[in-house]
Write a protein that holds these residues in place. Sequence first.
Motif, short mmCIF file in Angstrom:
data_model
loop_
_atom_site.label_atom_id
_atom_site.label_comp_id
_atom_site.label_asym_id
_atom_site.label_seq_id
_atom_site.Cartn_x
_atom_site.Cartn_y
_atom_site.Cartn_z
N THR A 1 55.27 39.12 -51.70
CA THR A 1 56.51 39.11 -51.19
C THR A 1 56.55 37.98 -50.10
OG1 THR A 1 56.63 41.47 -51.39
CG2 THR A 1 58.12 40.32 -49.88
N LEU A 2 57.58 37.13 -50.09
CA LEU A 2 57.99 36.07 -49.14
C LEU A 2 58.89 36.45 -48.05
CD1 LEU A 2 57.69 33.04 -48.72
CD2 LEU A 2 59.68 32.57 -50.31
N LEU A 3 58.54 35.95 -46.87
CA LEU A 3 59.51 36.38 -45.79
C LEU A 3 59.57 35.01 -44.74
CD1 LEU A 3 60.48 39.27 -44.72
CD2 LEU A 3 58.75 39.18 -43.14
N GLY A 4 60.56 35.07 -44.31
CA GLY A 4 61.11 34.19 -42.93
C GLY A 4 60.82 35.09 -41.72
N ASN A 5 61.89 34.94 -41.14
CA ASN A 5 62.14 35.83 -39.60
C ASN A 5 62.48 37.00 -39.97
OD1 ASN A 5 61.85 36.06 -37.04
ND2 ASN A 5 64.06 35.77 -36.88
N GLY A 6 62.86 37.51 -41.43
CA GLY A 6 62.94 38.93 -41.63
C GLY A 6 64.44 39.45 -41.15
N SER A 7 65.37 38.45 -41.01
CA SER A 7 66.62 38.81 -40.89
C SER A 7 67.74 38.99 -41.68
CB SER A 7 67.21 37.34 -39.71
OG SER A 7 67.66 36.54 -40.31
N ASN A 8 67.30 39.12 -42.96
CA ASN A 8 68.40 39.27 -43.92
C ASN A 8 67.60 40.37 -44.95
OD1 ASN A 8 70.99 38.83 -44.54
ND2 ASN A 8 70.11 37.90 -46.49
N GLY B 1 67.50 32.91 -38.35
CA GLY B 1 66.64 33.02 -39.33
C GLY B 1 65.61 31.60 -39.49
N THR B 2 64.89 31.60 -40.42
CA THR B 2 64.03 30.11 -40.51
C THR B 2 64.97 29.52 -41.46
OG1 THR B 2 62.83 31.28 -42.44
CG2 THR B 2 61.88 31.45 -40.22
N VAL B 3 64.29 28.06 -41.25
CA VAL B 3 64.79 27.01 -42.18
C VAL B 3 64.91 27.56 -43.75
CG1 VAL B 3 64.51 24.89 -43.03
CG2 VAL B 3 64.80 25.01 -40.59
N ALA C 1 72.70 30.30 -45.94
CA ALA C 1 73.20 30.67 -44.90
C ALA C 1 74.25 29.50 -44.39
CB ALA C 1 72.07 30.62 -43.64
N GLY C 2 75.45 30.51 -44.08
CA GLY C 2 76.51 29.83 -43.46
C GLY C 2 77.40 30.89 -42.57
N ALA C 3 78.49 29.91 -41.60
CA ALA C 3 79.15 30.42 -40.60
C ALA C 3 80.20 29.60 -40.38
CB ALA C 3 78.39 30.86 -39.60
C1 LIG Z 1 72.69 39.32 -35.76
C2 LIG Z 1 72.33 38.47 -37.26
C3 LIG Z 1 73.37 37.47 -37.41
C4 LIG Z 1 73.54 36.92 -38.67
N1 LIG Z 1 74.53 35.76 -39.07
C5 LIG Z 1 74.40 35.30 -40.20
C6 LIG Z 1 75.42 34.33 -40.52
O1 LIG Z 1 76.40 34.07 -39.62
N2 LIG Z 1 75.34 33.73 -41.75
C7 LIG Z 1 74.33 33.85 -42.47
O2 LIG Z 1 74.30 33.45 -43.59
N3 LIG Z 1 73.52 34.74 -42.10
C8 LIG Z 1 73.32 35.46 -41.15
N4 LIG Z 1 72.38 36.47 -40.78
C9 LIG Z 1 71.50 36.77 -41.98
C10 LIG Z 1 70.25 36.02 -41.82
O3 LIG Z 1 69.90 35.50 -40.62
C11 LIG Z 1 70.21 34.75 -42.79
O4 LIG Z 1 70.45 35.30 -44.11
C12 LIG Z 1 68.99 33.91 -42.50
O5 LIG Z 1 69.04 32.71 -43.23
C13 LIG Z 1 67.77 34.68 -43.06
O6 LIG Z 1 66.57 33.93 -42.82
P1 LIG Z 1 65.05 34.45 -42.52
O7 LIG Z 1 64.05 33.42 -42.19
O8 LIG Z 1 65.17 35.64 -41.54
O9 LIG Z 1 64.94 35.08 -44.04
P2 LIG Z 1 64.40 36.59 -44.59
O10 LIG Z 1 65.16 37.64 -44.18
O11 LIG Z 1 62.82 36.58 -43.93
O12 LIG Z 1 64.29 36.34 -45.97
C14 LIG Z 1 65.60 36.35 -46.82
C15 LIG Z 1 65.15 35.58 -48.01
O13 LIG Z 1 64.60 34.40 -48.07
C16 LIG Z 1 63.65 34.05 -48.79
N5 LIG Z 1 62.72 33.10 -48.05
C17 LIG Z 1 62.38 33.21 -46.82
N6 LIG Z 1 61.61 32.04 -46.58
C18 LIG Z 1 61.70 31.21 -47.70
C19 LIG Z 1 61.29 30.05 -48.19
N7 LIG Z 1 60.48 29.35 -47.18
N8 LIG Z 1 61.45 29.74 -49.32
C20 LIG Z 1 62.23 30.42 -50.18
N9 LIG Z 1 62.71 31.67 -49.80
C21 LIG Z 1 62.48 32.09 -48.77
C22 LIG Z 1 62.89 35.56 -48.59
O14 LIG Z 1 62.01 35.66 -49.62
C23 LIG Z 1 64.13 36.33 -48.87
O15 LIG Z 1 64.45 36.63 -50.16
C24 LIG Z 1 72.69 37.10 -39.54
C25 LIG Z 1 71.50 38.18 -39.39
C26 LIG Z 1 71.46 39.00 -37.83
C27 LIG Z 1 70.25 39.68 -37.90
#
Ligand SMILES: Cc1cc2nc3c(=O)[nH]c(=O)nc-3n(C[C@H](O)[C@H](O)[C@H](O)COP(=O)(O)OP(=O)(O)OC[C@H]3O[C@@H](n4cnc5c(N)ncnc54)[C@H](O)[C@@H]3O)c2cc1C
Length: 312
Positions: free
Chosen positions: A67-74, A139-141, A149-151
Amino acid sequence: MTAEALARDLAALLGPAAAGRVFANEPMDRRTTFRVGGPADAFVSPASTLEIAAVLRFCRERGVPLTLLGNGSNVVVSDRGIRGAVLALGEDFARIEEGERGEGFREVHAQAGARLAVLAAFAGRLGLSGLEALSGIPGTVGGALRMNAGAYEHCMQEVVVRTEALDADGTAHAVEGAAHRFGYRASVFEDRGLIAARTTVRLAVDDPKRIAERTADYGQRRRASQPLDLPSAGSVFRRPPGHYAGRLIEEAGLKGVSLGGAQVSPKHAGFIVNAGGATAADVRDLMEQVRRTVEQRTGVRLEPEILFLGEW
Ligand SMILES: Cc1cc2nc3c(=O)[nH]c(=O)nc-3n(C[C@H](O)[C@H](O)[C@H](O)COP(=O)(O)OP(=O)(O)OC[C@H]3O[C@@H](n4cnc5c(N)ncnc54)[C@H](O)[C@@H]3O)c2cc1C
């Protein structure tokens, strides 16, 4: 194979440099912004593309689910946790470097574990514009690429030019321009199961002071409208064509409704928050309740934006 044995083998694979980057039975509530979820059998945080490739090959050869994870924010991780290995790209894989310069623009390279906010701040200091609206996304890149991701009417698609990625075998691929296949919260990384390792964004040269002002303004708008004081994964549902999920949920009378420790945010009905002691099942069940009620009242079927990981 036990969780301990899996973590031990992964640590041995990466060698002594992996100390502090491989864990057995890692609680995922610590690794996700919702603060829910049970343990991952093994959690590994690689520090190079070679290490990522080694983990991918190891898991493939041994039949270990990955399972692949970044910052776990989605994501919402199930209460039973995640079987197999979690490959997490975070601060151990987060280098950001200046790239090529051209007429009115400059490129910046970022490893997938870098935080989007850190990349935006790096760019802002150099007087490079294009990430201001995205700077508050936690989140991470890599996660931002996968989700496009967008806003505030901006998204990753506008700035990304090239990404180095790995497939499930650990083979490297270069993804250029339109080949990213960005869509609404969608990308080639999801379609083809690619892991983004390093990306290049192209940003416009601008006045650092104006960039800082715009970034502050977007931050202010976010703080005013979103429940940033409580754990969540942001908007739980995708935007249905012609509607806003938050408005439909509010109009269905669901703002503030709770189930266990999960609550439809009284501040922004598009968010579900962990109001204290929520389980992953609380979050899932509340989402289902919201979905059913909105569909009965409006005929619109909401689709989740957040992703469910682990054993449900
Ligand atoms: C308070 C809050 C506000 C937010 N606002 C927004 C917003 O305005 N707009 C928005 O779009 N999102 C928003 N989000 C959601 C989230 O932050 C984004 O979707 C973000 O891009 C997820 O990044 P992450 O690193 O946390 O990914 P994770 O949650 O860790 O993973 C999400 C998905 O990405 C995949 N992934 C992770 N890293 C990689 C990689 N290196 N290569 C390929 N796939 C990968 C994972 O396998 C998983 O399927 C918000 C979240 C919170 C908590």
